[in-house]
Design a protein around this motif. Structure first.
Motif, mmCIF file in Angstrom:
data_model
loop_
_atom_site.group_PDB
_atom_site.id
_atom_site.type_symbol
_atom_site.label_atom_id
_atom_site.label_comp_id
_atom_site.label_asym_id
_atom_site.label_seq_id
_atom_site.Cartn_x
_atom_site.Cartn_y
_atom_site.Cartn_z
ATOM 1 N N LEU A 136 13.411 14.245 0.466
ATOM 2 C CA LEU A 136 12.169 13.812 1.118
ATOM 3 C C LEU A 136 12.313 12.319 1.371
ATOM 4 O O LEU A 136 12.589 11.550 0.439
ATOM 5 C CB LEU A 136 10.983 14.016 0.186
ATOM 6 N N THR A 137 12.130 11.918 2.620
ATOM 7 C CA THR A 137 12.224 10.502 2.968
ATOM 8 C C THR A 137 10.879 10.042 3.504
ATOM 9 O O THR A 137 10.388 10.575 4.505
ATOM 10 C CB THR A 137 13.314 10.294 4.041
ATOM 11 N N TYR A 153 3.812 5.467 5.223
ATOM 12 C CA TYR A 153 3.204 6.550 4.450
ATOM 13 C C TYR A 153 1.977 5.989 3.732
ATOM 14 O O TYR A 153 2.030 4.843 3.296
ATOM 15 C CB TYR A 153 4.231 7.072 3.438
ATOM 16 N N PRO A 154 0.864 6.675 3.588
ATOM 17 C CA PRO A 154 0.629 8.073 3.967
ATOM 18 C C PRO A 154 0.057 8.293 5.367
ATOM 19 O O PRO A 154 -0.412 9.382 5.664
ATOM 20 C CB PRO A 154 -0.376 8.514 2.907
ATOM 21 N N GLN A 196 0.833 -1.206 0.000
ATOM 22 C CA GLN A 196 0.000 0.000 0.000
ATOM 23 C C GLN A 196 0.868 1.256 0.000
ATOM 24 O O GLN A 196 0.591 2.214 -0.717
ATOM 25 C CB GLN A 196 -0.910 0.019 1.227
ATOM 26 N N THR A 197 1.923 1.234 0.822
ATOM 27 C CA THR A 197 2.812 2.388 0.893
ATOM 28 C C THR A 197 3.506 2.597 -0.443
ATOM 29 O O THR A 197 3.535 3.705 -0.964
ATOM 30 C CB THR A 197 3.866 2.199 2.009
ATOM 31 N N GLU A 198 4.041 1.524 -1.017
ATOM 32 C CA GLU A 198 4.725 1.654 -2.305
ATOM 33 C C GLU A 198 3.783 2.173 -3.369
ATOM 34 O O GLU A 198 4.155 2.998 -4.195
ATOM 35 C CB GLU A 198 5.337 0.317 -2.726
ATOM 36 N N THR A 199 2.542 1.693 -3.344
ATOM 37 C CA THR A 199 1.560 2.163 -4.316
ATOM 38 C C THR A 199 1.292 3.643 -4.112
ATOM 39 O O THR A 199 1.258 4.409 -5.074
ATOM 40 C CB THR A 199 0.248 1.354 -4.169
ATOM 41 N N ALA A 200 1.136 4.061 -2.848
ATOM 42 C CA ALA A 200 0.865 5.473 -2.558
ATOM 43 C C ALA A 200 2.023 6.352 -3.020
ATOM 44 O O ALA A 200 1.815 7.392 -3.652
ATOM 45 C CB ALA A 200 0.616 5.668 -1.055
ATOM 46 N N LEU A 221 -1.916 15.018 7.573
ATOM 47 C CA LEU A 221 -3.099 14.201 7.320
ATOM 48 C C LEU A 221 -2.800 13.355 6.084
ATOM 49 O O LEU A 221 -2.129 13.833 5.160
ATOM 50 C CB LEU A 221 -4.317 15.095 7.025
ATOM 51 N N PRO A 222 -3.298 12.109 6.050
ATOM 52 C CA PRO A 222 -3.001 11.242 4.902
ATOM 53 C C PRO A 222 -3.435 11.817 3.555
ATOM 54 O O PRO A 222 -2.938 11.394 2.519
ATOM 55 C CB PRO A 222 -3.756 9.947 5.224
ATOM 56 N N ILE A 223 -4.358 12.799 3.559
ATOM 57 C CA ILE A 223 -4.775 13.388 2.277
ATOM 58 C C ILE A 223 -3.694 14.308 1.705
ATOM 59 O O ILE A 223 -3.749 14.674 0.545
ATOM 60 C CB ILE A 223 -6.080 14.202 2.408
ATOM 61 N N HIS A 224 -2.713 14.706 2.531
ATOM 62 C CA HIS A 224 -1.667 15.579 2.010
ATOM 63 C C HIS A 224 -0.833 14.857 0.976
ATOM 64 O O HIS A 224 -0.650 13.644 1.040
ATOM 65 C CB HIS A 224 -0.764 16.090 3.139
ATOM 66 N N THR A 225 -0.328 15.624 0.034
ATOM 67 C CA THR A 225 0.481 15.065 -1.044
ATOM 68 C C THR A 225 1.817 15.782 -1.053
ATOM 69 O O THR A 225 2.016 16.752 -0.322
ATOM 70 C CB THR A 225 -0.210 15.311 -2.400
ATOM 71 N N VAL A 226 2.707 15.324 -1.902
ATOM 72 C CA VAL A 226 3.978 16.018 -2.057
ATOM 73 C C VAL A 226 3.718 17.456 -2.501
ATOM 74 O O VAL A 226 4.373 18.392 -2.051
ATOM 75 C CB VAL A 226 4.880 15.275 -3.062
ATOM 76 N N GLU A 227 2.718 17.638 -3.367
ATOM 77 C CA GLU A 227 2.372 18.989 -3.807
ATOM 78 C C GLU A 227 2.013 19.877 -2.631
ATOM 79 O O GLU A 227 2.512 21.003 -2.534
ATOM 80 C CB GLU A 227 1.179 18.980 -4.776
ATOM 81 N N THR A 228 1.146 19.389 -1.731
ATOM 82 C CA THR A 228 0.730 20.253 -0.616
ATOM 83 C C THR A 228 1.914 20.524 0.305
ATOM 84 O O THR A 228 2.031 21.622 0.844
ATOM 85 C CB THR A 228 -0.475 19.679 0.179
#
Length: 170
Positions: free
Chosen positions: A59-60, A65-66, A5-9, A112-119
């Motif tokens: 970024l590590t 994650y997430p 799941q993490t790798e997919t995310a 929050l898990p909804i955050h992305t690299v963009e945010t």
């Protein structure tokens, strides 16, 4: 499995970002065999003291994650109230989810898990434009930013910007 799941995310974030790049930064893998470690280049935002800088950071991503936030560390030297002397970025969005035991941050300001690299990157770019002097990671930089913004603080940032341009493409 959670590893999958993490790798997919992480993979999804990576592909999204390369399909829809965000202005002001770019990202790539440090090592093609390791999805969990990214290198990002942040362009100093226009109309700020950091303008013209090209700042490299890593970024590590944690193995869960997430659910938990990545860690971010500037590799390029940067003088900023919210970046400690080792380069670690200290902003709310990268803090572990939940209550802040010191009461500075509301839970919704934290990871929050909804955050992305963009945010994350948008938060970091706005942090460069507008430091938070209330909870500094670099106390000396915060003091200068408050007391001598157009003097010593500005000089140190300008030096970092120049150095970042010289080392950006090494």
């Amino acid at each position: 499995s959670t590893k999958l799941q993490t790798e997919t995310a992480v993979t999804r974030r990576f592909l999204e970002l390369n399909k829809n790049p965000v202005e002001g930064f770019s990202a790539g893998l440090i090592d093609d065999n390791d999805l969990y470690r990214w290198e990002v280049l942040i362009i100093g935002p226009p109309d700020t003291l950091y303008e013209g800088g090209v700042f490299k950071a890593h970024l590590t991503f944690p193995k869960d994650y997430p659910l938990r936030p990545p860690k971010m560390k500037f590799i390029t030297e940067i003088w900023h109230p919210n970046v400690d002397k080792n380069g670690d970025v200290c902003i709310s969005i990268l803090h572990e989810p939940g209550e802040d035991k010191y009461g500075y941050e509301k839970p919704e300001e934290r990871w929050l898990p909804i955050h992305t690299v963009e945010t994350i990157m948008i938060s970091v770019i706005s942090m460069l434009a507008d430091p938070n002097g209330d909870s500094p990671a670099n106390v000396d930089a915060a003091k200068e930013w408050r007391e001598d913004r157009n003097g010593e603080f500005k000089r140190k940032v300008a030096r970092c910007v120049r150095k970042s341009q010289e080392t950006a493409f090494e």
